[in-house]
Write an enzyme that holds these catalytic residues in place. Structure first.
Site, PDB file in Angstrom:
ATOM      1  N   TYR A   1      12.409 -24.043   3.887  1.00  0.00           N
ATOM      2  CA  TYR A   1      12.911 -25.048   2.865  1.00  0.00           C
ATOM      3  C   TYR A   1      14.375 -24.530   2.280  1.00  0.00           C
ATOM      4  CZ  TYR A   1      13.243 -27.713  -1.377  1.00  0.00           C
ATOM      5  OH  TYR A   1      13.544 -28.556  -2.591  1.00  0.00           O
TER       6      TYR A   1
ATOM      7  N   SER B   1      19.152 -31.037  -1.751  1.00  0.00           N
ATOM      8  CA  SER B   1      18.158 -32.093  -1.446  1.00  0.00           C
ATOM      9  C   SER B   1      18.766 -33.237  -0.664  1.00  0.00           C
ATOM     10  CB  SER B   1      17.807 -32.958  -2.580  1.00  0.00           C
ATOM     11  OG  SER B   1      16.975 -31.979  -3.567  1.00  0.00           O
TER      12      SER B   1
ATOM     13  N   TYR C   1      15.372 -39.611  -7.995  1.00  0.00           N
ATOM     14  CA  TYR C   1      14.139 -39.264  -8.798  1.00  0.00           C
ATOM     15  C   TYR C   1      13.893 -40.298  -9.564  1.00  0.00           C
ATOM     16  CZ  TYR C   1      16.213 -35.398  -6.183  1.00  0.00           C
ATOM     17  OH  TYR C   1      16.394 -34.451  -5.151  1.00  0.00           O
TER      18      TYR C   1
ATOM     19  N   LYS D   1      16.829 -33.407   2.663  1.00  0.00           N
ATOM     20  CA  LYS D   1      15.400 -33.950   2.710  1.00  0.00           C
ATOM     21  C   LYS D   1      15.376 -35.395   3.598  1.00  0.00           C
ATOM     22  CE  LYS D   1      14.412 -31.907  -1.742  1.00  0.00           C
ATOM     23  NZ  LYS D   1      14.237 -32.326  -3.298  1.00  0.00           N
TER      24      LYS D   1
ATOM     25  N   VAL E   1      21.351 -31.332  -5.805  1.00  0.00           N
ATOM     26  CA  VAL E   1      21.775 -30.588  -6.999  1.00  0.00           C
ATOM     27  C   VAL E   1      22.863 -29.905  -6.822  1.00  0.00           C
ATOM     28  CG1 VAL E   1      20.444 -28.376  -6.597  1.00  0.00           C
ATOM     29  CG2 VAL E   1      20.342 -29.729  -8.975  1.00  0.00           C
TER      30      VAL E   1
HETATM   31  O1  DON Z   1      14.649 -26.927  -4.410  1.00  0.00           O
HETATM   32  C1  DON Z   1      15.577 -27.099  -5.256  1.00  0.00           C
HETATM   33  O2  DON Z   1      15.394 -27.133  -6.251  1.00  0.00           O
HETATM   34  C2  DON Z   1      16.915 -27.232  -4.496  1.00  0.00           C
HETATM   35  N1  DON Z   1      17.040 -26.359  -3.386  1.00  0.00           N
HETATM   36  C3  DON Z   1      17.115 -28.810  -4.409  1.00  0.00           C
HETATM   37  C4  DON Z   1      16.934 -29.841  -5.263  1.00  0.00           C
HETATM   38  C5  DON Z   1      17.828 -30.736  -5.468  1.00  0.00           C
HETATM   39  O3  DON Z   1      18.735 -30.766  -4.644  1.00  0.00           O
HETATM   40  C6  DON Z   1      17.493 -31.852  -6.355  1.00  0.00           C
HETATM   41  N2  DON Z   1      18.649 -32.633  -6.406  1.00  0.00           N
HETATM   42  N3  DON Z   1      19.260 -33.475  -7.142  1.00  0.00           N
END
Ligand code: DON
Length: 307
Positions: A195, A68, A243, A71, A261
Site C-alpha cells: 500500500y 490516495s 472523504y 486508490k 494528501v
Molecule cells: O495512507 C496515507 O495516509 C497516505 N499514503 C495517503 C492518504 C491520502 O492521500 C489522503 N488524501 N488526501
C-alpha cells in the site's frame, strides 16, 4: 469555452497566476516526513480534451507522489478481478470522519466505509495480493497507470514509501484492526508495504491528467475497464473522493474527483475532460486547498459541472 484552446489556456494561466499570489496556500501534510519538505508555492493544472488536445500550465514538469489518487487505480483493478464480490469487504458510503479514522472503521465493524478512506484502500490492496507477490502487484498497478497515461516514464519513489512505512502509525493500526475483524488476508507488514509503495507512485501533473481519460471516456485506446466499472468509480469519486469533505467539493465544483494528501486532485468530467491539479497545501479535510479553488473556478467559468 473548452472548444477554444486559446481561451482555455488564457483561463488556466489566469488561475495559476492568481493561485501563486494567494496568501493562504494551506498546510502541507506533515505526518509523512518526505511530504512535509515539499515547497507549498508550487502549482500546476492540466486538462485533456475529447479531440486529444492537452493544455498544461504552471509547474507541470515537477513530479509528486499521487498518494490516495492511486486508490482509483487499485479499485479499477480490484473490480476487474472480483466484480461485485469485492463489495463484501468494503462499503460504498461516504465517511463522516477523517480519512484515516480508526473510530470510523470500528463503528462499521471492520468493513471500511468506502474504497477511498485508508482502511478501504488497505483492504483493496490486500485483495490484489491474493495469488501475487507485492512486486507482482505493484507491477500490475504501475502497468495499469502507465497504460492509462500512455506513458511508461512513471515510477515509485522509494524514499516516500520508506518515509511513510516508518511513520504511518495510523495505517498500522487500521491494518491491525482490519486483521482483528478478519478483513485482512495477509500479514499487516506485507499489505501495508505494498500500500505505501502504490501511494508513492510519482508523476507530473500532465501525466496525471492523462491517467483520468479512461474514466472520462476519452482514452485513445477506447475502454480499459468495463463501462459499468467506469460508472461505479465515477459515482464513488463524486460521493467519497474527498472523504468527509466530499459534499462540500460536490457543491462547489460539481464533478467526480479524487484527492491525494500530496496535494494532487484528479477530476473527471464524463465525455468532456480529464483534469489534474497540484498544489501541496491542504485544507482541514486533507484535500488540496488551492487545487479545489482552481477546479471550482474552471468548473464555473468553463461550464463543466455535471449538474
Ligand atoms: O495512507 C496515507 O495516509 C497516505 N499514503 C495517503 C492518504 C491520502 O492521500 C489522503 N488524501 N488526501
Amino acid at each position: 469555452m473548452i472548444e477554444d484552446s486559446a481561451a482555455l489556456e488564457t483561463l488556466l494561466t489566469e488561475i495559476v497566476d492568481r493561485m501563486s499570489q494567494a496568501a493562504d496556500k494551506g498546510a502541507v501534510a506533515d505526518y509523512i516526513p518526505e511530504l512535509a519538505a515539499i515547497d507549498p508555492a508550487q502549482f500546476a493544472i492540466s486538462i485533456c480534451l475529447p479531440d486529444g488536445r492537452q493544455i498544461s500550465v504552471g509547474d507541470v514538469q515537477a513530479d509528486f507522489s499521487i498518494q490516495s489518487i492511486s486508490k482509483v487505480f487499485t479499485l479499477a483493478i480490484a473490480l476487474g478481478r472480483y466484480g461485485d464480490t469485492y463489495w463484501t469487504r468494503v462499503g460504498r458510503e461516504p465517511s463522516t470522519s477523517v480519512f484515516n479514522s480508526v473510530q470510523e472503521l470500528e463503528s462499521r465493524n471492520g468493513i471500511p466505509a468506502n474504497p477511498f478512506v485508508n482502511s478501504g484502500a488497505i483492504a483493496t490492496t490486500d485483495a490484489l495480493l491474493v495469488g501475487a507477490t507485492p512486486k507482482e502487484t505493484l507491477g500490475e498497478i504501475l502497468q495499469f497507470i502507465r497504460l492509462a497515461a500512455s506513458d511508461d516514464d512513471i515510477y515509485i519513489n522509494p524514499s516516500i514509501a520508506e518515509s511513510e512505512k516508518r511513520t504511518g502509525h495510523r495505517n498500522w493500526s487500521l491494518a491491525h484492526f482490519l486483521k482483528s475483524c478478519d478483513n485482512l488476508r495477509h500479514e499487516c507488514e506485507l499489505t501495508l508495504g505494498t500500500y505505501f509503495h502504490h501511494c508513492a507512485i510519482s508523476m507530473n501533473c500532465a501525466q496525471l491528467a492523462r491517467t483520468g481519460r479512461f474514466l472520462a471516456g476519452l482514452h485513445p485506446a477506447g475502454t480499459l475497464i468495463l463501462p459499468a466499472h467506469v460508472r461505479s468509480i465515477n459515482a464513488l469519486m463524486m460521493t467519497c473522493g474527498h472523504y468527509n469533505g466530499s459534499g462540500e467539493f460536490a457543491y462547489r465544483v460539481g464533478f467526480p474527483a479524487k484527492s491525494g494528501v500530496s496535494g494532487g486532485i484528479l477530476a473527471v468530467i464524463p465525455k468532456r475532460a480529464s483534469i489534474a491539479v497540484w498544489s501541496p497545501g491542504l485544507d482541514r479535510y486533507g484535500n488540496s486547498l488551492l487545487g479545489t479553488a482552481a477546479l471550482e473556478e474552471v468548473s464555473r467559468r468553463a461550464g463543466l459541472s455535471v449538474f
